[in-house]
Structure formats: C-alpha cells, structure tokens
Design a protein around this motif. Structure first.
Motif, PDB file in Angstrom:
ATOM      1  N   THR A   1       0.844  -1.193   0.000  1.00  0.00           N
ATOM      2  CA  THR A   1       0.000   0.000   0.000  1.00  0.00           C
ATOM      3  C   THR A   1       0.878   1.241   0.000  1.00  0.00           C
ATOM      4  N   TRP A   2       0.593   2.153  -0.936  1.00  0.00           N
ATOM      5  CA  TRP A   2       1.183   3.491  -0.895  1.00  0.00           C
ATOM      6  C   TRP A   2       0.041   4.444  -0.594  1.00  0.00           C
TER       7      TRP A   2
ATOM      8  N   ARG B   1       1.564   6.762   7.196  1.00  0.00           N
ATOM      9  CA  ARG B   1       2.701   5.871   6.940  1.00  0.00           C
ATOM     10  C   ARG B   1       2.684   5.536   5.450  1.00  0.00           C
ATOM     11  N   PRO B   2       3.477   6.237   4.641  1.00  0.00           N
ATOM     12  CA  PRO B   2       3.343   6.150   3.185  1.00  0.00           C
ATOM     13  C   PRO B   2       3.501   4.741   2.611  1.00  0.00           C
ATOM     14  N   HIS B   3       4.414   3.949   3.149  1.00  0.00           N
ATOM     15  CA  HIS B   3       4.690   2.633   2.559  1.00  0.00           C
ATOM     16  C   HIS B   3       4.341   1.530   3.550  1.00  0.00           C
TER      17      HIS B   3
ATOM     18  N   TYR C   1       6.478  -4.550   6.928  1.00  0.00           N
ATOM     19  CA  TYR C   1       7.364  -3.388   6.803  1.00  0.00           C
ATOM     20  C   TYR C   1       6.501  -2.156   6.566  1.00  0.00           C
ATOM     21  N   THR C   2       6.693  -1.105   7.374  1.00  0.00           N
ATOM     22  CA  THR C   2       5.968   0.143   7.169  1.00  0.00           C
ATOM     23  C   THR C   2       6.890   1.321   7.423  1.00  0.00           C
ATOM     24  N   SER C   3       6.534   2.455   6.847  1.00  0.00           N
ATOM     25  CA  SER C   3       7.226   3.698   7.167  1.00  0.00           C
ATOM     26  C   SER C   3       7.010   4.030   8.642  1.00  0.00           C
ATOM     27  N   GLY C   4       7.940   4.809   9.204  1.00  0.00           N
ATOM     28  CA  GLY C   4       7.823   5.188  10.601  1.00  0.00           C
ATOM     29  C   GLY C   4       6.684   6.163  10.850  1.00  0.00           C
TER      30      GLY C   4
END
Length: 799
Positions: free
Chosen positions: A634-635, A657-659, A681-684
């Motif tokens: 997901t973006w 969380r963009p990514h 895995y995700t953006s902070g």
C-alpha cells in the motif's frame, strides 16, 4: 426540522414499510428444507438447491442453511451442491412436501493441492460488486503467528492493505486515512466502543466464538452507517443443534474455552465462550511483596442463544461482557468494562421477501482510583448507545433486489465524575451529560443490467438531534475560547438543543471484461456524529468521547475508488489493485496544551477543519495448494489542515505511513504439521521532536516547533513465525494440537517512544538510531521498545 416532524416521518415510514414488507407473500406450493455439514452439523450458507434439469428455478440456502423452492411434478430429483462438499441428489415424492427436508453434505476428500483458505466462491472477487471489502476466514486468523500465543482478530486485520496501526503492540486500526474513532466495530449488530484489552495489545474478541469477520473500507451498503471510514462487522457462531461441541486453548498468558450445542432440543442452540488471563496469578508467586499485591488481568465472556420458531422465524440473543483491571498495590487502580447485548428476529416472508428486526444496547465505562491521603480520588465515566433497526429485503427478479428500512440510535454520555477522598486537597469535578438521538432511513438497490454490467445504489438519510437534559455554553462571536466570557442555557430532558441532517448517497458499478477480469468503481458518503478528543493516536481507556453539538459539527466523509480485479490459474491466484481518494470535513484535533478529560467545555480545547487521504492498494493472494497466503503493498498519504494547528498549514497525523508491505504465508507439510510466517514493513510514524529547550524552575523543558509531525520514527519491520503440530486423528472425539510461535523472529527493536531527558538549545538535530536503546550521539535521548524475540506456546483442543 422540528423533532416532532421527524418522529411523524419515521412513524409513517415504519407503518408503510411494515405493511408493504408483509404483503409480498406468494401462494405457490413449496418444498422446504435445511442443509448442514455432515461432520460439524453447522448450517451451510449459500448452498445451491435446484431441480435436476431445471437450474433456472434454483435457490440458495439462507443464514441458517434453510431454503424454500417451488414444487414441480413429482417424483423429481432435488440437487444440493456446495463448494468443497460432495453433491447430494435425492428423489422427492409429493408426500415429502408435507415435512421439512434435511440434507447433510460430506466434505470432499481433498488432496493437499486442493486446500482452500477462503469461505467464498473462487471467482467472488471478480463477480461481486464489493470494493474495499475484506472477509477474513476465522481459520486463516487462527493460522497467523500470534503475540503471546493470543490469536487476535484486529492484529490479523492489520495485515490487510489500507489498514495502518498506531505502533508496536497495539490493535488500533487506521483505515484509509481515518482515525481510530472513525471505525464502527459491531458484534452481531451492536457497537463496541472500546474493542481492546491490555491498553490495545489485544482485541476483545475470542476467535473461537466467531463465525465471520467483514471489513468494509470502501463501498459500504446503505443499511450501515455512523462512522466516516470503515465498518468491522463481527458475527458470533451459531451453536450446533445436534450435539455438544467444545474447543479451547491453554496459552502463555491466558486460557479460553468455548462450548456449543442444542439448548432445548433441535429447535434451539447455544454457544458460550470465555477467556481470562492469569498474569496476576504469577505475580503472587513473586518474592517482591509490592509485586505480589499488583493486579493485571482481563477477561471476556460471550454467548449467543438461537430459537427456531417454526419454519419461517428465528430469534437470537447475543451477549458480550469484557473487563480489564490494572492495580498497583493499593495505591492505584484502573479498570474498564464493555457490556453489549442484542436481540435479532429474522423472518422469511416468502421465497423472495425477508425481514430482519434488531434491538441492541451497548455500554462502556471506566474507573480510576487513586488511594493517597493528600491527593486521592475516584474518577468514573460511562457512555452508552441503544438502538433499533428494521430491514426489509425484496427480490424483484433474478436481476433486481431492493432493501429498505430504518435505524434509530440513542446516545447517552454520562457526566465525568471525579470524587476526591475525604482528606484530599483535590476539588470535586462533575460535568454535564450529553445525549443525542439519530434516526436513519435507508434504501438500497442491486441491479444487473446485463451479464457484464451490475450496479449497487443506495441512499441513507440521517436526522440527528442533540437533546437534553444538559447545559449549552455560549461565547462571544460564537467562537469558543478558554478564557473568554461564557453564558449558559439549560435544557430539560428530551428538549431539542441542536439539529443536523445529511443525505448519504452510495453508488458502485462492476463491469466484467471476461470471466477472470473485472473493473469496479464506487462512491460513498458517510456522516459521523460522535468523535474522540484525545492526544493519543493509539486510543486509551479514558479517552473523551464527544457528541455533535453547537460547536462540533458531524464529520462528513466522501470517498471515490476505482479497482481492477484479475484471477489466474483457475482462480488459484487473485490480484487486485484499488485506488482511492477520501475527503473529510469537520475533523477535530486538539489545541497545543489541551486538557480535555475534566473540563465541561471541551469545545474550547479542540479545533476542527478538513482532511484528505489518497492511496493505491495492491493485493496478490494464493487461495489453494500446500502454500497459501498473500502479499500486499500500500502506498498512501494522509493530511489534515485545521485553523489554529501547525500554523494553519497542512500536516500529517501520526498514523500517516506512506509505505506498507505485508507478507502472510501458511504451509501444510502433511495433515499433522503446518507452519505460518508473516513479515511486515511500514514507514515510521509521523511525530514532532523537540528543537531545543528552555528552563522552568531550574529544569530543562523540551521546546517543540509549532509545525506538527515533521519528523518520523525509524521504519518499522518485523517477522513472526509459527509451527503447529496436531495429534493423529484416530477417530477420537478429543483432538489436540500444539502451536509454537515466535513474535519478532530476528529481534528488531522497533521504537515505541522516545524520552528526552537532557536537551540543549545548541543541539537541535535529532536523527533516531536504528538499533539500540540509547541514542549514542544524544546521551539524554532514550528509546523505549516493547518486544524483541518473544516465544510462546499454546495447546489447543476440540471435543
């Protein structure tokens, strides 16, 4: 619109639709029956029933496995089929129509190459009109590696595209840019206001007692509403009507047990389920006397009781209670409790006409008790929602189905009550109650224009009135300010205080390019009349709920979405790509330094404005074979812009969380051994770090910038794994299995929080470390993390 006029409209609507719904009966003779699983005796929903050689007259079984089919010339062969089961063909004589028929289908003997992980048609994602909907099978949830061995519903939903989390160890859900309070969580139709245990580490639902879980994050039917972002529709199982059955587990921190079976013979059934932690029992074994007196536990109890009143009617009662308590010796106590119950009446008027009536009551309350001679107090609060919903469904033809109804809700938010101890220096605090009445009329239409083109349209009309008993404050220029002059006006019980109304259109299309490829588009509008005022994105038991009033308008959410859906290899593989854009109006955020817990003027502590979110969700899923699971990416971006916040500039809320990448795998080695693996895995998280400090009373106090959330935590990633070993099936009633799970397999130290102990004005550049507890370049900055490698073991059983 005056309140009396609203009630007249509603009364007319109920009278008209009630009469209309029961006028659709047909007099053609019919054959009635039920279809069950031969092993579990559970009803099979959606089984195909038709006369051999005449599939056009076929029907599908309902929620209780029941069906009605028009009679033909006898003798005739009746065919019952269901995916994953052996087909049944029975010769029916004329006399058989005088009694109800029962069919028991046997599961097909599948090889490991044919294991199916989904409880739906293989081509359903291509053929249906649903966008942004995810149905997660309970067995899939149970196979996902679990924290502390506790299989958790919300933690499984976090693995779906478009669903974000508040951070490590929490079950809070943020769906397509919406905050946690914009999700309606309901159990058998009744809302659950705090759906978490242990401060959000676990959800309140025991998977053993559940039959299905549906997440709507896009195209929501018109019969549902009340929240701006999503609906999480949870249903309890129905008990076995033939024999007693049980299942449960003994885990690292809790145990659970579920029983179901006939209640008063074949026409009634029950299911009851309980779960409790025993962390507090281990504390009593500690040598430290202070630890021995601490308390830390939660429990939940749920049940459903069903009664089949003849061939057309079913009555069911659902009950849930869940409670948490944290106590530190005799000095501090915090407890919270959910009490939810509902009653449902389902009636089959005819083969093409159905009626559902539901009533519910949901209550949430908490207590904080501080035992201190100088500053002791007891702080309590409670809120509740009562509702009644009537829904009529009419099948006009094989191409058209309509449904309509009414949903009335009464919100009752009790005063915040802080009662100090007799010798305490703290003053008493009591706020005013808040009440609201929301009436919704809804209508929906499903239309197949051709074999390729289908449409679902709906309209929901909400009529909301804030009612007394209560007090309304007034401010100069109608702008609530903390220190401004105020006036007050008192209202008697049920006296109208503020009125809002809004139309909520829903529209969706599906175009079938071929049997394996479809395009879908949808538009939804939702209004939300309750919000949470909090500075915690994860959600706390003491969060302050607010009703729409003179100064807090209801949230308006408009979402458009477009999706491509493609199946491959005889429906073994599914691929979907969905894009969305969501526009939010009247969302709230707190002023800097806001205090919302004990004030009766919450409107002076919050500000409202606009928000928007957009993104693309991709999901690749394998449904059959030895190895099953999915990979998603997901973006997305989420924004808010509120006058008075972040210098009036747009900013990202904490849960932007963009990514987001998720991998879920399950592998069957043989009937006794299986394994599961997940990777996330995700953006902070978006956060605001201090840029310096200033001195107050000889102490350094962090200095934060006025622009919000310009910084981020390090990226989050984690891998979990599990292995399940089942006892050999020797035909015994007792079946057991062992599950070994490891949470955070490679020991990643994902940050939960940062503490700034010493901050200097000439040291404003802060780059968080990717590993380690203390940031070496900044000795005064300490990172807190919750878990590293965390193994667990659970014994599960059935009988």
């Amino acid at each position: 619109m005056p309140l009396l006029s609203v009630f007249r409209v509603i009364t007319f609507w109920i009278s008209f639709t009630f009469c209309l719904g029961f006028s659709f009966g047909q007099n053609a003779p019919k054959i009635r029956g039920e279809v069950f699983d031969a092993v579990s005796s559970q009803p099979l929903i959606g089984a195909n029933v038709y006369w051999e050689g005449n599939t056009a007259s076929g029907v599908v079984t309902g929620l209780d496995g029941d069906f009605e089919i028009i009679s033909v010339t006898f003798p005739a062969k009746l065919v019952i089929s269901y995916i994953g089961y052996e087909r049944s063909v029975r010769v029916i004589q004329a006399k058989d129509g005088e009694k109800g028929l029962r069919f028991f289908l046997k599961p097909e003997e599948m090889s490991l190459e044919e294991i199916i992980i989904q409880e739906r048609r293989p081509d359903e994602q291509i053929k249906n009109l649903e966008m942004g909907k995810a149905s997660v099978p309970i067995e899939t949830i149970k196979n996902i590696p679990a924290l502390f061995g506790e299989v958790d519903l919300f933690r499984s939903l976090q693995l779906l595209p478009g669903v974000q989390t508040a951070g490590e160890g929490t079950t809070g859900l943020f769906v397509r840019g919406g905050s946690a309070d914009q999700n309606l969580v309901q159990l058998d139709g009744a809302p659950v206001y705090n759906a978490s245990h242990f401060f959000g580490i676990f959800s309140v639902f025991n998977p053993d007692a559940l039959s299905k879980v549906d997440l709507y994050k896009g195209n929501m039917p018109a019969s549902f509403g009340g929240r701006a972002s999503s609906l999480i529709d949870v249903s309890l199982q129905e008990g076995n009507r033939n024999q007693i059955h049980g299942q449960g587990g003994i885990g690292t921190i809790s145990s659970r047990l579920t029983l179901d079976g006939p209640l008063f013979g074949k026409n009634s059934s029950f299911i009851v389920s309980g779960r409790r932690t025993y962390a507090d029992l281990f504390l009593k074994l500690s040598r430290d006397e202070n630890l021995r007196n601490n308390k830390l536990n939660f429990y939940d109890l749920s049940g459903r009781f069903s009664f089949f009143l003849g061939e057309r009617d079913k009555l069911s009662f659902s009950i849930y209670e869940g409670s948490d308590f944290l106590g530190l010796d005799d000095q501090f106590g915090l407890g919270w409790n959910n009490w939810v119950n509902s009653v449902n009446w389902n009636r089959v008027n005819s083969e093409t006409s159905f009626f559902d009536l539901q009533a519910y009551y949901s209550r949430y309350q908490y207590i904080v008790d501080i035992n201190d001679p100088e500053n002791g107090f007891e702080w309590t609060n409670r809120l509740s929602e009562s509702g009644i919903k009537a829904n009529w469904i009419r099948v006009l033809s094989d191409k058209s189905t309509i449904n309509w109804g009414i949903h009335s809700q009464f919100y009752q938010f009790s005063p915040v009550d802080l009662a100090p101890d007799p010798e305490s220096g703290i003053g008493e605090i009591v706020t005013n109650p808040k009440n609201g009445l929301l009436n919704n009329l809804f209508f929906g239409l499903n239309q197949n224009f051709s074999p390729r083109l289908s449409m679902e349209a709906g309209l929901r009309w909400g009529l909301y009135t804030q009612v007394g008993e209560g007090v309304e404050y007034s401010y100069p220029d109608d702008r609530p300010e903390r220190d401004g002059e105020i006036g007050t006006e008192s209202f008697d019980a049920w006296e109208p205080m503020q009125f809002y109304q809004g139309l909520e259109p829903r529209l969706a299309f599906r175009y079938l390019i071929d049997e394996q490829f479809s395009v879908k588009a949808a538009y939804n509008r939702n209004f939300q009349y309750v919000q949470i005022a909090t500075n915690s994105s994860a959600g706390l038991p003491i969060d302050r709920w607010m009703l729409a009033d003179r100064y807090t308008r209801p949230i308006q959410s408009d979402q458009i979405s477009l999706g491509l859906f493609r199946n491959f290899d005889n429906n073994r593989w599914e691929l979907s790509v969905e894009g969305y854009y969501k526009d939010l109006r009247n969302v709230i955020d707190l002023r800097n330094g806001a205090q919302v817990l004990f004030t009766d003027q919450v409107e002076t502590e919050v500000l409202s404005g606009d928000g928007w979110a957009y993104g693309v969700e991709t999901l690749l899923r394998k449904n059959t074979g030895k190895t099953t699971g999915w990979l998603s990416y997901t973006w997305s971006r989420t924004w808010r812009q509120i006058e008075g916040v972040s210098l009036n500039q747009k900013y990202n809320p904490r849960f932007d969380r963009p990514h987001d990448v998720t991998l879920v795998l399950n592998h069957e080695f043989n009937p006794r051994w299986s394994a599961g693996l997940t990777f996330v895995y995700t953006s902070g998280l978006a956060v605001t770090f201090p840029v310096g400090s200033y001195v107050v009373d000889n102490q350094n106090v962090p200095l934060y910038p006025e622009l919000r959330n310009l910084d981020r935590f390090p990226d989050y990633h984690r891998m979990d794994a599990s292995i399940t070993w089942r006892n050999a099936d020797k035909g015994r009633k007792w079946k057991g299995s062992w599950n070994f799970s490891v949470y955070n397999l490679y020991g990643r130290k994902n940050p939960f929080a940062y503490e700034f102990r010493d901050i200097y004005n000439n040291d404003i550049n802060f780059n968080p470390s990717e590993d380690g507890d203390i940031i070496s370049s900044r000795p005064g900055v300490v990172m807190t993390y919750l878990f590293t490698v965390l193994p667990s073991i659970t014994y599960n059983f059935q009988f």
